[in-house]
Design an enzyme around this catalytic site. Structure first.
Site, PDB file in Angstrom:
ATOM      1  N   CYS A  50     -16.658   5.856   0.797  1.00 33.58           N
ATOM      2  CA  CYS A  50     -16.519   6.745   1.775  1.00 33.58           C
ATOM      3  C   CYS A  50     -16.528   7.139   0.893  1.00 33.58           C
ATOM      4  O   CYS A  50     -16.143   7.567   0.156  1.00 33.58           O
ATOM      5  CB  CYS A  50     -14.609   5.771   2.686  1.00 33.58           C
ATOM      6  N   CYS A  94     -12.392   8.718   0.698  1.00 36.19           N
ATOM      7  CA  CYS A  94     -12.082   8.251  -0.368  1.00 36.19           C
ATOM      8  C   CYS A  94     -12.448   8.782  -2.548  1.00 36.19           C
ATOM      9  O   CYS A  94     -12.144   9.133  -3.140  1.00 36.19           O
ATOM     10  CB  CYS A  94     -12.525   6.077  -0.509  1.00 36.19           C
ATOM     11  N   ASP A 121     -12.316  22.495   5.558  1.00 38.33           N
ATOM     12  CA  ASP A 121     -13.508  22.126   5.925  1.00 38.33           C
ATOM     13  C   ASP A 121     -15.195  22.727   5.609  1.00 38.33           C
ATOM     14  O   ASP A 121     -14.741  23.978   5.788  1.00 38.33           O
ATOM     15  CB  ASP A 121     -13.271  21.840   7.834  1.00 38.33           C
ATOM     16  N   HIS A 164      -7.104   4.299   1.983  1.00 41.86           N
ATOM     17  CA  HIS A 164      -8.412   4.181   2.903  1.00 41.86           C
ATOM     18  C   HIS A 164      -7.709   3.818   3.996  1.00 41.86           C
ATOM     19  O   HIS A 164      -6.811   2.778   4.023  1.00 41.86           O
ATOM     20  CB  HIS A 164      -9.324   3.762   2.191  1.00 41.86           C
ATOM     21  N   ASN A 218      -8.744  12.804  14.837  1.00 45.43           N
ATOM     22  CA  ASN A 218      -9.521  12.605  15.937  1.00 45.43           C
ATOM     23  C   ASN A 218      -9.231  10.783  15.801  1.00 45.43           C
ATOM     24  O   ASN A 218      -9.838  10.720  14.501  1.00 45.43           O
ATOM     25  CB  ASN A 218     -10.808  12.903  15.857  1.00 45.43           C
ATOM     26  N   GLY A 239     -15.091  11.914  18.753  1.00 43.87           N
ATOM     27  CA  GLY A 239     -15.668  13.232  17.532  1.00 43.87           C
ATOM     28  C   GLY A 239     -15.223  12.633  16.117  1.00 43.87           C
ATOM     29  O   GLY A 239     -15.199  13.935  15.951  1.00 43.87           O
ATOM     30  N   HIS A 260     -12.767   8.317   7.775  1.00 42.94           N
ATOM     31  CA  HIS A 260     -11.328   7.777   6.721  1.00 42.94           C
ATOM     32  C   HIS A 260     -10.333   8.378   8.202  1.00 42.94           C
ATOM     33  O   HIS A 260     -10.704  10.191   8.630  1.00 42.94           O
ATOM     34  CB  HIS A 260     -11.426   8.638   5.446  1.00 42.94           C
ATOM     35  N   HIS A 305      -7.998  11.093   8.883  1.00 46.24           N
ATOM     36  CA  HIS A 305      -8.398  13.054   8.539  1.00 46.24           C
ATOM     37  C   HIS A 305      -7.632  13.718   9.641  1.00 46.24           C
ATOM     38  O   HIS A 305      -8.065  13.661  11.341  1.00 46.24           O
ATOM     39  CB  HIS A 305      -9.197  13.406   8.184  1.00 46.24           C
ATOM     40  N   HIS A 364      -7.371  17.290  11.135  1.00 43.92           N
ATOM     41  CA  HIS A 364      -7.544  19.167  10.678  1.00 43.92           C
ATOM     42  C   HIS A 364      -6.725  19.595  10.814  1.00 43.92           C
ATOM     43  O   HIS A 364      -5.817  19.935  12.104  1.00 43.92           O
ATOM     44  CB  HIS A 364      -8.413  19.528  11.930  1.00 43.92           C
TER      45      HIS A 364
END
Length: 124
Positions: free
Chosen positions: A14, A17, A40, A56, A97, A103, A108, A110, A112
């Site tokens: 990952c 990770c 990003d 994870h 997402n 999307g 993993h 996350h 935004h």
């Protein structure tokens, strides 16, 4: 199901990770023992920071009651990052997402943090 059983601490394949362990370079804007926040690499707004848990978790559908403290910490970190990046007062969006149809491109969890411009609705 406990956090220890439902998700391993790290998955070697990952990318997030590996980033959390310092094995992948990133423009980190915040980190602590639970999360890492970084810019990003394909920003969709002037402020576009990802906040990831160090542990994870593939997607939000894996979350259960044991994840409530971590998920709350992630949301508070998103708010802190928005303030730190100068969009706390003007407005920002927090997006998570779950799955390919939504999307999610990295398996993993996350979040935004987007801001720095007028964001439209619906988002996509």
């Amino acid at each position: 199901m406990s956090d220890q059983v439902s998700s391993p601490q790290y998955v070697e394949t990952c990318v997030f990770c590996r980033l959390a362990r310092g094995l992948v370079k990133a423009d980190i804007v915040y980190q602590d023992d639970k999360v890492v926040a970084f810019r990003d690499i394909h920003p969709q707004a002037p402020v576009h920071v990802l906040v990831i848990p160090r542990r994870h978790m593939t997607a939000l559908w894996e979350a259960d009651e044991s994840h409530v403290p971590l998920l709350g910490h992630i949301v508070l970190t998103c708010t802190q990052v928005a303030e730190q990046e100068g969009v706390g007062s003007s407005g920002y969006r927090i997006v998570a997402n779950a799955g390919p149809d939504a999307g999610q491109s990295v398996d993993h969890v996350h979040f935004h943090v987007l801001g720095g411009r007028k964001l439209t609705w619906p988002p996509g």
